[in-house]
Design a protein around this motif. Sequence first.
Motif, PDB file in Angstrom:
ATOM      1  N   UNK A 273      -2.142   1.897 -10.378  1.00 50.87           N
ATOM      2  CA  UNK A 273      -1.993   2.881  -9.323  1.00 50.87           C
ATOM      3  C   UNK A 273      -2.843   2.541  -8.112  1.00 50.87           C
ATOM      4  N   UNK A 274      -2.898   3.459  -7.169  1.00 54.70           N
ATOM      5  CA  UNK A 274      -3.700   3.265  -5.961  1.00 54.70           C
ATOM      6  C   UNK A 274      -5.168   3.529  -6.264  1.00 54.70           C
ATOM      7  N   UNK A 275      -6.018   3.168  -5.315  1.00 57.17           N
ATOM      8  CA  UNK A 275      -7.455   3.401  -5.481  1.00 57.17           C
ATOM      9  C   UNK A 275      -8.040   3.806  -4.130  1.00 57.17           C
ATOM     10  N   UNK A 295     -10.458   9.348   2.472  1.00 59.20           N
ATOM     11  CA  UNK A 295     -10.784   8.958   3.846  1.00 59.20           C
ATOM     12  C   UNK A 295     -10.322   7.544   4.170  1.00 59.20           C
ATOM     13  N   UNK A 296      -9.661   6.883   3.208  1.00 59.14           N
ATOM     14  CA  UNK A 296      -9.261   5.490   3.424  1.00 59.14           C
ATOM     15  C   UNK A 296      -7.806   5.346   3.858  1.00 59.14           C
ATOM     16  N   UNK A 297      -7.102   6.453   4.076  1.00 59.21           N
ATOM     17  CA  UNK A 297      -5.692   6.391   4.460  1.00 59.21           C
ATOM     18  C   UNK A 297      -5.532   6.645   5.951  1.00 59.21           C
ATOM     19  N   UNK A 298      -4.342   6.316   6.467  1.00 56.44           N
ATOM     20  CA  UNK A 298      -4.037   6.585   7.870  1.00 56.44           C
ATOM     21  C   UNK A 298      -4.246   5.393   8.764  1.00 56.44           C
ATOM     22  N   UNK A 299      -3.294   5.141   9.663  1.00 52.40           N
ATOM     23  CA  UNK A 299      -3.430   4.060  10.634  1.00 52.40           C
ATOM     24  C   UNK A 299      -2.999   2.720  10.091  1.00 52.40           C
ATOM     25  N   UNK A 300      -2.868   1.732  10.960  1.00 46.81           N
ATOM     26  CA  UNK A 300      -2.350   0.425  10.552  1.00 46.81           C
ATOM     27  C   UNK A 300      -3.286  -0.372   9.655  1.00 46.81           C
ATOM     28  N   UNK A 303      -5.177   0.723   3.541  1.00 50.20           N
ATOM     29  CA  UNK A 303      -4.656  -0.023   2.393  1.00 50.20           C
ATOM     30  C   UNK A 303      -4.605   0.919   1.197  1.00 50.20           C
ATOM     31  N   UNK A 304      -3.689   0.637   0.292  1.00 52.67           N
ATOM     32  CA  UNK A 304      -3.532   1.498  -0.881  1.00 52.67           C
ATOM     33  C   UNK A 304      -4.597   1.234  -1.932  1.00 52.67           C
ATOM     34  N   UNK A 326      -7.719  -3.969   0.014  1.00 50.27           N
ATOM     35  CA  UNK A 326      -6.777  -5.044  -0.261  1.00 50.27           C
ATOM     36  C   UNK A 326      -5.378  -4.456  -0.411  1.00 50.27           C
ATOM     37  N   UNK A 327      -4.374  -5.258  -0.046  1.00 47.39           N
ATOM     38  CA  UNK A 327      -3.009  -4.779   0.046  1.00 47.39           C
ATOM     39  C   UNK A 327      -2.086  -5.611  -0.822  1.00 47.39           C
TER      40      UNK A 327
END
Length: 555
Positions: A273-275, A295-300, A303-304, A326-327
């Motif tokens: 899953x995501x982290x 707080x790690x989501x949003x914008x270009x 990363x998941x 990492x993506x």
Amino acid sequence: MRLRLPLIFAFCLTIGTLTLASGALGTHAVGGTDVKVTHDNNNVDGGPGLTTPSRDASNRQSNETTVAISDAVSPVTQLAGDIVAAGANDYRMVPHFADTWAPVYLSFNGGTTWFGAPPFPAGYNTMVPGFPTDTSAAGLASPLLGLDAAGDPIVRFDADGNLLVGGIAFNRDFDQADRALDTVTFVARYNFTPGTPATASTTTTAGTPPHFTYDGTTIVDRGAVGFAVPGVIGFAGNFTDKPWMEVDLNSSSASPCAGNVYMAQTNFHGSFGSSPVVFSRSTDGARTWSSPRTISSGGPQAASHNQGADIAVGSDGTIYVAWEAFTQQGIDSINLVKSTDCGRHWAQPVRVSTINAPQAPGVAFRTPTFAFVAADTSNPYLVYVVYQSLAGDYDVYAHRSTNGGASWGPAVQVHDDPGARHQIFPTTEVSNGALHVAWYDFRNSVTASNEALDVYYSCTNCDGNTWPAFSHVTRVTDVSHNGNCLMFGGGTAAFHGDYNELDARWNGANHIVHVAWADNRDVVPCDLDPAPGPPSNSTGNRNQNIYADKLVVTP
């Protein structure tokens, strides 16, 4: 405890323009004598009866260090800055419950002494209450009671000198199916009470450290179903991993968030899953916490998959959090996000740099890459990020932002690189404008097996050097040690932790830097045979200890 998702192992290095560090031929960073922090039994098996939260009589392992300096006056030396706390993953209680627990190591004389005989005037080892054999009133009342293990500690002092000890607690095995909660992030509180006596530890109670009074433990985040679920490859559910914590120590006139306590960590959602990186805050001295938010989501640049979040607080109260991202496309990077309103709202992630982060070639213990962030103590717009990246060998790099993390200058290599040996596990802090960096360094090895590991240090904006020039490196360790000793998995695996830490304080004339690290110098014999064994506890072949040193650095 660091978890690395299986899809991430090979990346391209794109550091951009690289500035090599340069500095004076000499340095005025003066280290002291290495001091053993963990109270072990000096490679003599003292047996389970003598093994308590205050004494490692069976010579077990300790790693993954944290360290903090208090501004309070020491009741022992009557000097400010002489109270130092440290922590680690401490396996000393393995004879009693077969796993690690979160310790508390305290020195009251500036890091010279960390343990001793009653009445423990200058140093003390103990553990956070709630470990599996703890039958004390504090242990029975702890929300950690019933969990198998606790580790990944973080120690911090607030402005009043109170000690906060954070970490994770979890069930290593799926042996308590009726327990819905089996992975948590927590903070234990110790009020600074100068003059209060210590009490000794036993196998069923954590002793009380001198000059501090335990004031309870609070759960910050909760997961469910972590390790070793039957029929599941890897782990399932939500595992809360490796928190870091910071306190806003600014005055109320400088920061609207003064006194707040912050914690950031990674929530791993199953093996595949995501982290996300999540963040919580406390406005009442770590007694209650806000619900964790991503707080790690949003914008270009989001990363998941992320791990290893570190926190810094600027001189105006701005909060910075940096981590490794990492993506699915195989791009590994260092990202940073900030909040200017005490953690209520967050900007979108900014990429500091892309990196190359595989396992270090020729090293038996794992060598993950994570970001560490430090904010200038007077200029609210100056922020630094330090990390390791592989380009032939691992080196340590620093970036600087002069606009509050909106954009970043080129990478600066922190150290020279004789013999193209690895430099890994950097740690960083700022005091009075100086950026301090320490790391593990293999430069003294003479074989391909990387048999000689040391801790080295350098700084910028100190000792006559200004950014981007770093001072000549200083060797912190007095002797090299072999980090590849096979002490885990019944003598089949090496593990040296995933990070170390330093803290720095300006005393008005010099920078005082305390560095703590995991050290194998007492591991005798050092087992390098991948076959199981030899049995532990009969000699010091598992005796990995925490060592520390104090450096005095000129401005």
